[in-house]
Design a protein around this motif. Sequence first.
Motif, PDB file in Angstrom:
ATOM      1  N   ILE A  95      -9.734   4.057  14.122  1.00  0.00           N
ATOM      2  CA  ILE A  95      -9.654   2.655  14.555  1.00  0.00           C
ATOM      3  C   ILE A  95      -9.909   2.603  16.065  1.00  0.00           C
ATOM      4  N   ASP A  96     -10.903   1.827  16.481  1.00  0.00           N
ATOM      5  CA  ASP A  96     -11.211   1.729  17.912  1.00  0.00           C
ATOM      6  C   ASP A  96     -10.305   0.729  18.608  1.00  0.00           C
ATOM      7  N   PHE A  97     -10.080  -0.408  17.949  1.00  0.00           N
ATOM      8  CA  PHE A  97      -9.260  -1.470  18.553  1.00  0.00           C
ATOM      9  C   PHE A  97      -8.386  -2.116  17.471  1.00  0.00           C
ATOM     10  N   ASP A  98      -7.222  -2.621  17.902  1.00  0.00           N
ATOM     11  CA  ASP A  98      -6.408  -3.383  16.941  1.00  0.00           C
ATOM     12  C   ASP A  98      -7.066  -4.735  16.676  1.00  0.00           C
ATOM     13  N   ILE A  99      -7.498  -5.393  17.777  1.00  0.00           N
ATOM     14  CA  ILE A  99      -8.075  -6.742  17.619  1.00  0.00           C
ATOM     15  C   ILE A  99      -9.426  -6.828  18.319  1.00  0.00           C
ATOM     16  N   VAL A 100     -10.398  -7.376  17.593  1.00  0.00           N
ATOM     17  CA  VAL A 100     -11.673  -7.738  18.213  1.00  0.00           C
ATOM     18  C   VAL A 100     -11.668  -9.255  18.372  1.00  0.00           C
ATOM     19  N   VAL A 101     -11.855  -9.720  19.600  1.00  0.00           N
ATOM     20  CA  VAL A 101     -12.024 -11.156  19.832  1.00  0.00           C
ATOM     21  C   VAL A 101     -13.514 -11.385  20.028  1.00  0.00           C
ATOM     22  N   ILE A 102     -14.099 -12.285  19.238  1.00  0.00           N
ATOM     23  CA  ILE A 102     -15.540 -12.555  19.365  1.00  0.00           C
ATOM     24  C   ILE A 102     -15.718 -13.801  20.223  1.00  0.00           C
ATOM     25  N   GLY A 103     -16.384 -13.629  21.378  1.00  0.00           N
ATOM     26  CA  GLY A 103     -16.673 -14.773  22.246  1.00  0.00           C
ATOM     27  C   GLY A 103     -15.973 -14.672  23.589  1.00  0.00           C
ATOM     28  N   GLY A 104     -16.780 -14.548  24.632  1.00  0.00           N
ATOM     29  CA  GLY A 104     -16.241 -14.489  26.003  1.00  0.00           C
ATOM     30  C   GLY A 104     -16.343 -15.828  26.698  1.00  0.00           C
ATOM     31  N   GLY A 105     -15.984 -16.891  25.981  1.00  0.00           N
ATOM     32  CA  GLY A 105     -15.770 -18.198  26.606  1.00  0.00           C
ATOM     33  C   GLY A 105     -14.288 -18.307  26.940  1.00  0.00           C
ATOM     34  N   ALA A 115      -6.412   0.451  27.391  1.00  0.00           N
ATOM     35  CA  ALA A 115      -7.382   0.557  26.290  1.00  0.00           C
ATOM     36  C   ALA A 115      -8.136  -0.749  26.053  1.00  0.00           C
ATOM     37  N   ASN A 116      -7.744  -1.816  26.758  1.00  0.00           N
ATOM     38  CA  ASN A 116      -8.432  -3.106  26.540  1.00  0.00           C
ATOM     39  C   ASN A 116      -9.808  -3.110  27.179  1.00  0.00           C
ATOM     40  N   LYS A 117     -10.726  -3.836  26.552  1.00  0.00           N
ATOM     41  CA  LYS A 117     -12.089  -3.903  27.095  1.00  0.00           C
ATOM     42  C   LYS A 117     -12.639  -5.319  26.947  1.00  0.00           C
ATOM     43  N   VAL A 118     -13.462  -5.697  27.913  1.00  0.00           N
ATOM     44  CA  VAL A 118     -14.226  -6.952  27.803  1.00  0.00           C
ATOM     45  C   VAL A 118     -15.685  -6.531  27.924  1.00  0.00           C
ATOM     46  N   LEU A 119     -16.429  -6.629  26.828  1.00  0.00           N
ATOM     47  CA  LEU A 119     -17.795  -6.087  26.814  1.00  0.00           C
ATOM     48  C   LEU A 119     -18.810  -7.208  26.671  1.00  0.00           C
ATOM     49  N   THR A 120     -19.653  -7.359  27.682  1.00  0.00           N
ATOM     50  CA  THR A 120     -20.745  -8.326  27.587  1.00  0.00           C
ATOM     51  C   THR A 120     -21.960  -7.632  26.957  1.00  0.00           C
ATOM     52  N   SER A 121     -23.000  -8.411  26.661  1.00  0.00           N
ATOM     53  CA  SER A 121     -24.212  -7.901  25.994  1.00  0.00           C
ATOM     54  C   SER A 121     -23.884  -7.207  24.670  1.00  0.00           C
ATOM     55  N   HIS A 122     -22.871  -7.685  23.976  1.00  0.00           N
ATOM     56  CA  HIS A 122     -22.497  -7.163  22.662  1.00  0.00           C
ATOM     57  C   HIS A 122     -22.455  -8.347  21.687  1.00  0.00           C
ATOM     58  N   GLU A 123     -23.536  -8.516  20.954  1.00  0.00           N
ATOM     59  CA  GLU A 123     -23.588  -9.623  19.991  1.00  0.00           C
ATOM     60  C   GLU A 123     -23.121  -9.145  18.618  1.00  0.00           C
ATOM     61  N   VAL A 124     -22.149  -9.812  18.078  1.00  0.00           N
ATOM     62  CA  VAL A 124     -21.665  -9.446  16.739  1.00  0.00           C
ATOM     63  C   VAL A 124     -22.699  -9.916  15.715  1.00  0.00           C
ATOM     64  N   ILE A 125     -23.195  -8.965  14.907  1.00  0.00           N
ATOM     65  CA  ILE A 125     -24.251  -9.328  13.961  1.00  0.00           C
ATOM     66  C   ILE A 125     -23.837  -9.077  12.504  1.00  0.00           C
ATOM     67  N   GLY A 126     -22.668  -8.463  12.290  1.00  0.00           N
ATOM     68  CA  GLY A 126     -22.250  -8.265  10.899  1.00  0.00           C
ATOM     69  C   GLY A 126     -20.866  -7.642  10.818  1.00  0.00           C
ATOM     70  N   PHE A 127     -20.314  -7.734   9.609  1.00  0.00           N
ATOM     71  CA  PHE A 127     -19.012  -7.108   9.352  1.00  0.00           C
ATOM     72  C   PHE A 127     -19.161  -6.177   8.165  1.00  0.00           C
ATOM     73  N   ASP A 128     -18.635  -4.982   8.319  1.00  0.00           N
ATOM     74  CA  ASP A 128     -18.605  -4.044   7.207  1.00  0.00           C
ATOM     75  C   ASP A 128     -17.124  -3.912   6.863  1.00  0.00           C
ATOM     76  N   LYS A 129     -16.725  -4.632   5.782  1.00  0.00           N
ATOM     77  CA  LYS A 129     -15.284  -4.790   5.510  1.00  0.00           C
ATOM     78  C   LYS A 129     -14.734  -3.629   4.667  1.00  0.00           C
ATOM     79  N   HIS A 130     -13.581  -3.151   5.074  1.00  0.00           N
ATOM     80  CA  HIS A 130     -12.851  -2.133   4.304  1.00  0.00           C
ATOM     81  C   HIS A 130     -11.451  -2.676   4.053  1.00  0.00           C
ATOM     82  N   ASP A 131     -10.643  -1.959   3.252  1.00  0.00           N
ATOM     83  CA  ASP A 131      -9.316  -2.501   2.910  1.00  0.00           C
ATOM     84  C   ASP A 131      -8.466  -2.781   4.140  1.00  0.00           C
TER      85      ASP A 131
END
Length: 407
Positions: free
Chosen positions: A5-15, A170-186
């Motif tokens: 697991i890389d992160f507990d929470i991914v927030v999509i959108g840097g607005g 461990a927190n990160k704010v990453l620009t130039s990262h467009e979310v293009i899909g989700f690969d869902k697991h349990d």
Amino acid sequence: MEQGIDFDIVVIGGGIVGLASAYKTALAHPHIRIVVLEKEEQLATHQTGHNSGVIHSGLYYKPGSTKAETCAKGRKELVDFAKKNKIPCKITGKIIVATKKKELPNLEQIFNNGLESNIGGIEKIGPNEIKEIEPFCTGIAGIKVPCTGVIDFGKIAKKLGQLIEKKGKANKVLTSHEVIGFDKHDFYTNVVTNNGAFAAKYIINCAGLQCDRIARMDGLDPEMRIVPFRGDYHELTEEAAEKVKSLIYPVPDPTFPFLGVHFTRKIDGSVECGPNAVLSFKREGYGKTDFNFTDTWQSLSYWGTWKMFRRHWRYGLGEYTRAFCKKLFLQQLQRLIPSLGPDDIKPGGAGVRAQAIGPKGEPIDDFKIERSKNSIHVLNAPSPAATASLAIGDYINQIATEHFKLR
Ligand SMILES: Cc1cc2nc3c(=O)[nH]c(=O)nc-3n(C[C@H](O)[C@H](O)[C@H](O)COP(=O)(O)OP(=O)(O)OC[C@H]3O[C@@H](n4cnc5c(N)ncnc54)[C@H](O)[C@@H]3O)c2cc1C
């Protein structure tokens, strides 16, 4: 760190909504790892960086609504945050001005909303007081709102980005990262971007103009669609800017979610007038002729859009003609400041609002947040979401804490 697991929470959108949500969640849960993914090179590139920069009082909104409550709470917190972080902010006050008798019932309703929502210091004013406050403005009645102010929301967003990374190693704010899909697991999701994938337990979608698409990508079928409305601004020339001391607003039409073309003396001292509201043919298009086939198709293939057109075609047509005809735009401004002439205004910037429209063609008025198994989706965060952002951040953190069972 849990394996894989890389992160507990991914927030999509840097607005401002995504950043405030990540910031408040990081403050409340210092041990969890949060990443904010923003597709553009800079934070706050869209609505947050293209708005009027007004710290709203909260008096327009239905008392008791999430909008009214988060606006009042968020406004105070925003001003304190700006002071603490040395971000320029001015509480200049504003007036709302009725120029026609038929606007008086709406003005009264706004005043009563303000009283019910405890907006401090609001006062009814007459034509003489309007002139004392704004000597070039003419009206038959008005409301003085002392707690309204101006700020640069882009600067607040950038500060939030820095603080998120400061709050947890461990927190990160990453620009130039467009979310293009989700690969869902349990128990986790691989959030796929154009710049690599991140395994995360939970997702918070704050993608503004793209939020409905991200929700659908996550398997949700929200009963709404984002229909983009562009707002064009003009700027007053340096000489004409003398005619506006702070902020002058018309009485808004209560059937629309927009506040009407207003004058704003911005934090940098320039005076902006606008925005109008026209359907945009591109979700993130700031030019009058910008066009994107998918965006246009998704707006026009939705029944809700046509139902809205049927009800409001006259208003829409008026807004369109004013967008392309300076003379008509000026006439609208002259209702509040009659002495303005064609040489007093020059074209300014533009912003695009993410307006959520329901299936019956109704603009969704209040903030709208939905949950799915491991996700929270912010599906409507219109104005005053920038003013209210820090309070919305608390609200999202509260939902996340319960829904994701965060410790
Ligand atoms: C013309 C105009 C005037 C306004 N005036 C005011 C005002 O004076 N006062 C006020 O309080 N509010 C105002 N508002 C409203 C306010 O600006 C918005 O409510 C607020 O900025 C919404 O913030 P947000 O973070 O939800 O959206 P945004 O600022 O649009 O941020 C969403 C972010 O998500 C990113 N994103 C989208 N898709 C993806 C993806 N797939 N992957 C990664 N990132 C993605 C986008 O690039 C964007 O940066 C105004 C809005 C407009 C448009």
